[in-house]
Design a protein around this motif. Sequence first.
Motif, short mmCIF file in Angstrom:
data_model
loop_
_atom_site.label_atom_id
_atom_site.label_comp_id
_atom_site.label_asym_id
_atom_site.label_seq_id
_atom_site.Cartn_x
_atom_site.Cartn_y
_atom_site.Cartn_z
N VAL A 1 -2.04 1.93 -4.73
CA VAL A 1 -3.35 1.76 -4.10
C VAL A 1 -3.63 0.27 -4.06
O VAL A 1 -3.62 -0.41 -5.09
CB VAL A 1 -4.46 2.50 -4.87
N ASP B 1 -9.04 4.38 5.11
CA ASP B 1 -9.56 5.27 4.07
C ASP B 1 -10.55 6.22 4.74
O ASP B 1 -11.40 5.79 5.53
CB ASP B 1 -10.26 4.48 2.96
N HIS C 1 -13.38 8.56 -0.69
CA HIS C 1 -12.10 9.10 -0.22
C HIS C 1 -12.15 10.63 -0.19
O HIS C 1 -12.74 11.26 -1.05
CB HIS C 1 -10.96 8.69 -1.17
N CYS D 1 0.81 -1.22 0.00
CA CYS D 1 0.00 0.00 0.00
C CYS D 1 0.85 1.28 0.00
O CYS D 1 0.33 2.35 0.25
CB CYS D 1 -0.90 -0.05 1.22
N THR E 1 -4.97 8.63 -1.50
CA THR E 1 -5.54 8.23 -2.79
C THR E 1 -5.71 9.43 -3.71
O THR E 1 -5.35 9.40 -4.88
CB THR E 1 -6.91 7.54 -2.57
N TYR E 2 -6.27 10.51 -3.17
CA TYR E 2 -6.44 11.74 -3.95
C TYR E 2 -5.55 12.85 -3.37
O TYR E 2 -5.97 13.99 -3.23
CB TYR E 2 -7.90 12.18 -3.94
N HIS F 1 -1.11 4.58 0.58
CA HIS F 1 -2.36 4.30 -0.13
C HIS F 1 -2.64 5.36 -1.19
O HIS F 1 -3.68 6.03 -1.20
CB HIS F 1 -3.52 4.22 0.86
N GLY F 2 -1.68 5.53 -2.09
CA GLY F 2 -1.83 6.42 -3.23
C GLY F 2 -0.70 6.11 -4.20
O GLY F 2 0.30 5.50 -3.79
N GLU G 1 -3.95 7.87 4.42
CA GLU G 1 -4.18 7.56 3.01
C GLU G 1 -3.95 8.78 2.13
O GLU G 1 -4.14 9.92 2.58
CB GLU G 1 -5.59 7.01 2.83
N ALA H 1 -8.54 2.21 -10.25
CA ALA H 1 -7.11 2.01 -10.00
C ALA H 1 -6.36 1.72 -11.29
O ALA H 1 -6.92 1.18 -12.26
CB ALA H 1 -6.91 0.86 -9.02
N TYR I 1 -13.34 5.58 -7.74
CA TYR I 1 -11.93 5.52 -8.14
C TYR I 1 -11.65 4.31 -9.01
O TYR I 1 -12.12 3.20 -8.73
CB TYR I 1 -11.06 5.45 -6.87
#
Length: 641
Positions: free
Chosen positions: A193, A354, A584, A189, A381-382, A608-609, A379, A540, A538
Motif C-alpha cells: 500500500v 481508491d 476503501h 503500489c 487494500t481490503y 494497492h494492497g 485497488e 499501513a 486504515y
Amino acid sequence: MSSVERQLEDLKAEITDEVPDDISISDVRYEGPELVVYTRHPKKFAQDGDLIRRLASKLRKRITVRPDPDVLSRPSEARAEIEEVIPEEAGVTDLDFHADTGEVVIEAAKPGMVIGRHGSTLREITKRVGWTPEVVRTPPIESSTVSNVRNFLKQEREERRDILERIGRQIHRRQMADEQWVRITTLGCCREVGRAAFVLSTADTRILIDCGDKPGAEGEVPYLQVPEALGAGASNLDAVVLTHAHLDHSALIPLLFKYGYDGPIYCTEPTRDLMGLLTLDYLDVAAKEGRAPPYESEMVREAIKHCIPIEYGDVTDIAPDVKLTFHNAGHILGSAVSHFHIGDGLYNVAFSGDIHYDDTRLFNGAVNEFPRVETLVMESTYGGRNDYQTDQEDAERQLVNVINEAHEKGGKVLIPAFAVGRSQEIMLVLEEAMRKGKIPEMPVHLDGMIWEATAIHTTYPEYLRDDLRDRIFHDDENPFLADYFNHIDGGEEERQEVADGEQAIVLSTSGMVTGGPIMSWLRHVGSDPDSTMVFVGYQAQGTLGRRIQNGWDEIPINDRNGGGRSNTMTMKMDVKTVDGFSGHADRQGLMNFVRTMNPRPEKVLCVHGDEKSTQDLSSALYHEFNMRTFAPKNLETFRFK
C-alpha cells in the motif's frame, strides 16, 4: 505550416461555414484539450443557445467562445449590467475582468443562480456585455488554500495560457507510429500500500498515473528512473493523471517538475486544491522532523500551474490517441476512477484509484458504468479473504458506544484521522449524534489540516452526496458549521488547555500516527487510562498507528523542547478500532464493483494492497467471474494489444 496549424485552419473554415453569415470568426486556438474560438460577435453567438453545442457535437471538441478584446465593453459598464442580470440572492462576492481573454470571473455563494437554467443567465450576460462569464463558488467556510490557488492562477494567467497552448498542440499533434499497442508498467503500489505509480504506454504516448509516497517507509519511492518513466528524460511523458490527492498517490507529483517535466496534470478541481494543501504540509512535516524534503515548495506551485481540471463524465482528449474520462470513485473529495479510451476503439483501460463502492455520508458510491473496459487496474487494500468491514450503521453505533463509555469514565476521546475524507465523515456522525442526543454535547477539537480540508469540501459541494450538498447550500443547515466544532489554531498552548479542561473529542492528523499534531496529543493524554484512542481508518504496515493497534504501549515521543531527543512514553489509554469508516471498499465491495460492471473487463490487475490481499482478490475474481487476473509485482510490464 505544421500539421496542427493546418488542422486549426481547417477547423476555422469549418466553423465559419457552420455559423450564421453575420458572425465572424477571427481566430481559433487550442488551449489544452479545448478549442477556443474568438469572435467579434460574441453577443450574436450567445443569442443562439444551441450553436456552441452543435459545433462541439459536429467537431467532437470541447469548445469555448471568447470575444476579441477590441469589441469588449468597459469593465465599469459591464459590471453594472452583469449585476442587473444576476439575481441578488446569488450572493455575488466578486467580479474579476480579464481583457486579454474577454473573460469575467464571477464569484458567488450560489453559482447555480448565476448560471441559470441550462446556462440561460450566462448567455444573457454575454448578450448584454459581450464578456464570457466564468463562475466559481465563494467558499461557505473561508479557505486559505482555495483563495491562494485562485490568486496564484490569476497571477499566472498569461504564462498558463502559454502552457495550455503548448499542451494543446501536443494533444492534437499528428500520430506518428504505424503500429498500435497498449502497455502498462507498474512503478509502485504492487503487493504493497503506497507509492502508487503506473505508466500507460502506446506507440505514440506515455501517461503516468499517480506518483505517491509510501506511508511509514521513508525513502521508498516509485521506480521513476526506469526508461518507461523518467529514465529517458522527463519529456518522455506526455501527461500525468492524478486519481486523488492522498499522499500515497500525490506526494511526489511536484518532484516530476524538479526533474524537468513540463506537461499537464489532469485531475478534478478539488484534487488540485487538496494536492496543494497536502504536499505543502508534506514538506513542512519533513522539515520539522529534520528530513531533507524531496523538492521545494516552488515545485508545488509549478504542479498547480500545470493542472488541467476535468469534471466527472467529460470525455477529454489528452493525447493524439487517448481520451480520458473521470468518474466518481466515492473515496475522498474529487477522487476519480480514470477511464482511458485508446486509439479509434483499439482498447480501453480503467484505473480504479481508491474506491468506495457503497454510498457514505459524504459521497455517492463509486461509478463502474463504462461503454467498454478490457482491462481494470483495481485497488485491493481490503481485498483479503477475511477483509469484511462493519457496515456504516453498525460502525456508527460502535463509535457512539465508545464515546459514551469514555465519557462515563471522565476521559477524552482521541481519534487519529486523515485530514481529507475520514475527518469529515466522522464530523458528520458526531454532529448528528449530538444533535439527536445519542452522545452528550461536548467540544470536538479539530487539529492539523482538518478544518482547512473541511473548508475545501464546502467549496465543492457538487462532489458530495446529493442530500449533503443541499444542506451545505443553506448556512443554517450546514453540518460543518455546528457549534460543537473548534479549530485548534493556538498550537501547543491550546492543546495543553484542552488536555487539562473538560471532556472532549479530539480529531487530529496524522491518521496513521506517523507525525504531526497527533504526537502532541499522545504526549498530553496518552498516559490517561480513562481516555480512549479510536482508530477509524486504515493503518499501513510499518506505521506507528499499526503498532499501537497491535498492542504496543511503549511509544517513542520526541522531546517537545527540541534538541532532537526521543523519549519513550508508556501508553495507558484504551485503544479501540472501529471498522466501517474507511474510504476503501471492503472485500465484498470490491467484488461487487466488478460483479456489477457491464460488460465486465477481460483482465484485472489487483494492486494497492499487501501481498496477501492482492493475491486473495486476484484468486477470488478469477474463480468467481472466470476472467484473467494478476497480482503484479513492481516493475512488471503487461502488453494488452
